[in-house]
Design a protein around this motif. Structure first.
Motif, PDB file in Angstrom:
ATOM      1  N   ARG A  97     -51.014  61.478  14.886  1.00  0.00           N
ATOM      2  CA  ARG A  97     -52.164  61.922  14.049  1.00  0.00           C
ATOM      3  C   ARG A  97     -53.302  60.792  14.340  1.00  0.00           C
ATOM      4  NH1 ARG A  97     -48.283  62.543   9.875  1.00  0.00           N
ATOM      5  NH2 ARG A  97     -47.867  65.114   9.548  1.00  0.00           N
ATOM      6  N   GLN A  98     -52.757  59.496  14.876  1.00  0.00           N
ATOM      7  CA  GLN A  98     -53.641  58.596  15.279  1.00  0.00           C
ATOM      8  C   GLN A  98     -54.215  58.509  16.608  1.00  0.00           C
ATOM      9  OE1 GLN A  98     -51.629  54.811  14.078  1.00  0.00           O
ATOM     10  NE2 GLN A  98     -50.613  56.015  12.407  1.00  0.00           N
ATOM     11  N   TRP A  99     -54.097  59.583  17.230  1.00  0.00           N
ATOM     12  CA  TRP A  99     -54.545  59.937  18.730  1.00  0.00           C
ATOM     13  C   TRP A  99     -55.733  59.123  19.121  1.00  0.00           C
ATOM     14  CZ3 TRP A  99     -51.409  61.834  22.527  1.00  0.00           C
ATOM     15  CH2 TRP A  99     -52.137  62.315  23.908  1.00  0.00           C
ATOM     16  N   ASP A 100     -56.681  59.457  18.378  1.00  0.00           N
ATOM     17  CA  ASP A 100     -57.981  58.981  18.977  1.00  0.00           C
ATOM     18  C   ASP A 100     -58.179  57.305  19.070  1.00  0.00           C
ATOM     19  OD1 ASP A 100     -58.835  61.529  18.829  1.00  0.00           O
ATOM     20  OD2 ASP A 100     -60.084  61.447  16.980  1.00  0.00           O
ATOM     21  N   GLU A 101     -57.263  56.709  18.025  1.00  0.00           N
ATOM     22  CA  GLU A 101     -57.457  55.416  18.119  1.00  0.00           C
ATOM     23  C   GLU A 101     -56.679  54.811  19.142  1.00  0.00           C
ATOM     24  OE1 GLU A 101     -55.689  51.504  15.296  1.00  0.00           O
ATOM     25  OE2 GLU A 101     -56.026  53.537  14.564  1.00  0.00           O
ATOM     26  N   PHE A 102     -55.479  55.301  19.733  1.00  0.00           N
ATOM     27  CA  PHE A 102     -54.799  55.120  20.767  1.00  0.00           C
ATOM     28  C   PHE A 102     -55.627  55.472  22.156  1.00  0.00           C
ATOM     29  CE2 PHE A 102     -51.300  54.797  17.903  1.00  0.00           C
ATOM     30  CZ  PHE A 102     -50.452  54.091  18.384  1.00  0.00           C
ATOM     31  N   GLU A 103     -56.311  56.749  22.083  1.00  0.00           N
ATOM     32  CA  GLU A 103     -57.038  56.875  23.223  1.00  0.00           C
ATOM     33  C   GLU A 103     -58.192  56.033  23.545  1.00  0.00           C
ATOM     34  OE1 GLU A 103     -58.349  61.308  24.388  1.00  0.00           O
ATOM     35  OE2 GLU A 103     -59.894  60.720  22.755  1.00  0.00           O
ATOM     36  N   SER A 104     -58.529  55.499  22.475  1.00  0.00           N
ATOM     37  CA  SER A 104     -59.726  54.420  22.778  1.00  0.00           C
ATOM     38  C   SER A 104     -59.386  53.436  23.667  1.00  0.00           C
ATOM     39  CB  SER A 104     -60.326  53.824  21.373  1.00  0.00           C
ATOM     40  OG  SER A 104     -59.514  53.079  20.691  1.00  0.00           O
ATOM     41  N   TYR A 105     -57.964  52.817  23.359  1.00  0.00           N
ATOM     42  CA  TYR A 105     -57.386  51.955  24.174  1.00  0.00           C
ATOM     43  C   TYR A 105     -57.264  52.286  25.713  1.00  0.00           C
ATOM     44  CZ  TYR A 105     -57.158  49.034  19.976  1.00  0.00           C
ATOM     45  OH  TYR A 105     -57.518  48.290  19.017  1.00  0.00           O
ATOM     46  N   ALA A 106     -56.592  53.650  25.673  1.00  0.00           N
ATOM     47  CA  ALA A 106     -56.661  54.156  27.137  1.00  0.00           C
ATOM     48  C   ALA A 106     -57.779  54.326  27.804  1.00  0.00           C
ATOM     49  CB  ALA A 106     -56.058  55.572  26.893  1.00  0.00           C
ATOM     50  N   VAL A 107     -59.140  54.469  27.289  1.00  0.00           N
ATOM     51  CA  VAL A 107     -60.440  54.603  27.886  1.00  0.00           C
ATOM     52  C   VAL A 107     -60.670  53.089  28.278  1.00  0.00           C
ATOM     53  CG1 VAL A 107     -62.700  54.845  27.641  1.00  0.00           C
ATOM     54  CG2 VAL A 107     -61.174  56.384  26.705  1.00  0.00           C
ATOM     55  N   SER A 108     -60.448  52.007  27.488  1.00  0.00           N
ATOM     56  CA  SER A 108     -60.417  50.646  27.952  1.00  0.00           C
ATOM     57  C   SER A 108     -59.648  50.270  29.312  1.00  0.00           C
ATOM     58  CB  SER A 108     -60.079  49.896  27.047  1.00  0.00           C
ATOM     59  OG  SER A 108     -60.863  50.042  25.930  1.00  0.00           O
TER      60      SER A 108
END
Length: 623
Positions: free
Chosen positions: A242-253
């Motif tokens: 459910r916190q996918w977007d937050e983890f995804e921001s770090y994947a983009v980094s």
């Protein structure tokens, strides 16, 4: 099952005994060997899959996506809690992994896995493959190929295997009386050259940048889940998804370590080579994908009953849980489970053995709660005797601040300029609206260091956003890693700098070529990276430059206005308990000082003065 040759004979015959088998026979033997290396809890799960799933029209046992979803998460396929997203990512990867060892005969992913595909994929996700292929097997290359959509690599159906015999090595010769289980053990799987070189296959293809972000997000989510009882694992995983977007921001980094010019809005049509993929893993996040998938397998593909049977006694577990209740992790705007997993992953890339999790991280200071004051910061963090990490975040300084903010102008006068005023100090990959976040991990306890730096060579600077990077300490017999100062006399905090000057109204910073400087009001910060320094200042290089291929020889600065600053302790249960007791004692004493009527205390007042709890002039406390 018949006699086996002696050890000496086995050693003499290794890599000399060959057997010609069809690809179908080899595939079936490999599947059989995979079953033999699964743990009991994993095998129990496979048996439940066999029991609860149907056969296809050819009589082959298959595992449907929907059945698998309902089975390991116990949720409906119409659920909107993120479980469908998990299967959308995991199912096609398993389909491709399940075709091993003949990847060039792979098949595009569908909505079903054969039982063979499911079991073979499970051995890779759970890392059981090392028992067959050895720890040196290039799993990273296999994963990369499984993410590829290149039809030259992933083509024909497994049912259309060429039946031309293939020579494979045996540890011991096959006997006529051998059954499938024994034959599978006799194959020398580690030395089957017919399986191909994973790196050679991987370098022939590329993956979509969006695919990199997706699988990296999943790996971070899986790795962030704390170990716990099996019965709660599915719930924890769904909570993280459910916190996918937050983890995804770090994947983009992390993606921007591959290419600093990429961003979440510029992924269409962008691809990544295997060299780029392996570089980010080697330099920044070693074993992120293997560790993440392994945790995922432990949480999804095991039998709850089998896992429960292997747990310790209930009383011991209850006591442990009772202890942990004292230290419930409370996320902040700046530090969340995703942040901790990201920092911990990059620390591993720096060579550190520190792990930061929701179970050992305790908030010591948050500027948003305690105020952005160096005195407040000092009060909160100096009593912690274990490692800490500082996270500072803000917005890139704009021209308006440069022109009108007198506090920034004063700092700018004291901080040596590298870029001339008439120069554009932003590189093409830096943007005015960037949110910038850095982290510094320190093993030594904090201390006032107005004359001498402190720290050791384990101190690490981490770039969190908008791009991932890690700056490791350099080795020096002279400086010995003493790269940190905490100056409470008007010069703030520095990481990678020499001691600043503050004498007779003259203030001057001496930033290192790779350094992070936070001014005394905790309002402004500068990260400096001079890979090609031509300055003649007194800077000492405490940290190595970036290992990112585009930045390793580039000079740049990140100047930003601080919006958030936090310091967190990294401790064991014992340290957390001691710190809790210290805080409780301080709170109790503070309440006592506020509640007593000093004018009517008489002898009790004298006692409190002796104990140092009150002053001698009617002041409450020491000041």
């Amino acid at each position: 099952m018949g006699q086996t040759p002696s050890t000496n004979h086995a050693n003499d015959s290794r890599n000399k005994v060959q057997r010609a088998l069809t690809k179908t026979e080899i595939y079936n033997l490999y599947y059989t060997r995979c079953l033999q290396v699964l743990k009991p809890s994993e095998l129990a799960f496979v048996k439940s899959v066999v029991r609860d799933n149907k056969d296809d029209e050819k009589g082959t046992k298959v595992v449907s996506r929907d059945k698998l979803l309902a089975q390991f998460l116990n949720v409906s396929t119409t659920s909107s809690d993120g479980s469908n997203r998990l299967l959308d990512i995991l199912f096609p990867i398993m389909k491709r992994l399940g075709q091993f060892p003949f990847l060039q005969d792979n098949v595009a992913a569908g909505q079903e896995l054969t039982l063979h595909e499911f079991v073979i994929a499970l051995t890779f996700i759970s890392a059981r493959y090392t028992k067959m292929l050895g720890s040196s097997f290039n799993f990273l290359g296999l994963l990369f190929v499984s993410l590829s959509q290149d039809k030259s690599i992933i083509g024909a159906d497994i049912d259309k295997f060429e039946e031309t015999p293939v020579e494979i090595p045996l540890i011991h010769p096959f006997e006529e009386s051998d059954d499938m289980n024994l034959k599978a053990r006799k194959v020398d799987w580690k030395n089957c050259s017919e399986f191909g070189d994973m790196e050679d296959v991987a370098t022939q293809t590329r993956i979509d940048a969006s695919g990199f972000v997706t699988v990296t997000t999943l790996a971070l989510i899986a790795k962030s889940i704390p170990l716990s009882k099996q019965s709660t694992m599915g719930n924890q995983l769904i909570s993280r998804i459910r916190q996918w977007d937050e983890f995804e921001s770090y994947a983009v980094s992390l993606l921007r370590f591959v290419n600093v010019n990429l961003s979440s809005t510029k992924l269409d049509g962008e691809t990544i080579s295997y060299h780029e993929f392996s570089h980010v893993v080697t330099e920044l996040v070693p074993n992120l994908y293997q560790d993440g998938l392994k945790r995922l397998a432990a949480e999804l593909f095991t039998s709850p009953k089998a896992a429960t049977d292997t747990t310790k006694g209930g009383d011991e577990d209850s006591n442990e849980q009772a202890q942990k209740k004292h230290f419930t992790f409370e996320p902040t705007k700046l530090v969340t489970p995703a942040t901790l997993c990201y920092i911990s992953s990059l620390l591993k890339g720096s060579g550190s053995n520190l792990q930061v999790t929701t179970e050992n991280a305790v908030k010591l200071y948050a500027g948003s709660e305690s105020g952005f004051s160096i005195r407040s910061l000092e009060t909160k963090i100096f009593k912690w005797q274990a490692p800490t990490f500082l996270v500072v975040s803000g917005k890139r300084i704009k021209q308006k601040t440069i022109d009108t903010n007198r506090r920034y102008q004063k700092f700018d006068e004291s901080y040596p300029r590298y870029f001339l005023k008439q120069e554009n100090n932003l590189q093409v990959w830096q943007h005015e609206n960037d949110r910038i976040t850095y982290c510094v991990v320190i093993r030594e306890p904090w201390q006032s260091s107005n004359k001498k730096n402190f720290g050791d060579e384990s101190t690490t600077i981490i770039s969190i956003s908008p791009r991932a990077d890690c700056y490791k300490s350099t080795h020096s017999d002279v400086t010995k890693g003493k790269s940190v100062y905490f100056n409470n006399q008007g010069m703030g905090l520095g990481f990678g700098n020499l001691q600043p000057l503050n004498k007779n109204g003259n203030q001057r910073y001496y930033p290192g070529d790779v350094s992070l400087t936070i001014e005394a009001n905790l309002e402004f910060a500068v990260f400096r990276h001079l890979a090609q320094s031509t300055t003649t200042n007194h800077a000492t290089n405490f940290f190595k430059p970036s290992c990112q291929s585009q930045l390793c020889a580039e000079n740049f600065e990140d100047r930003f206005t601080i919006t958030d600053l936090e310091v967190w302790g990294i401790g064991s249960m014992k340290e957390l308990d001691e710190q809790r007791q210290q805080w409780e004692w301080e709170e109790k004493q503070a309440n006592a000082r506020q509640s007593v009527n000093l004018r009517s205390m008489g002898e009790e007042r004298a006692f409190l003065e002796m104990a140092g709890l009150v002053g001698n002039h009617g002041n409450y406390g020491s000041g």
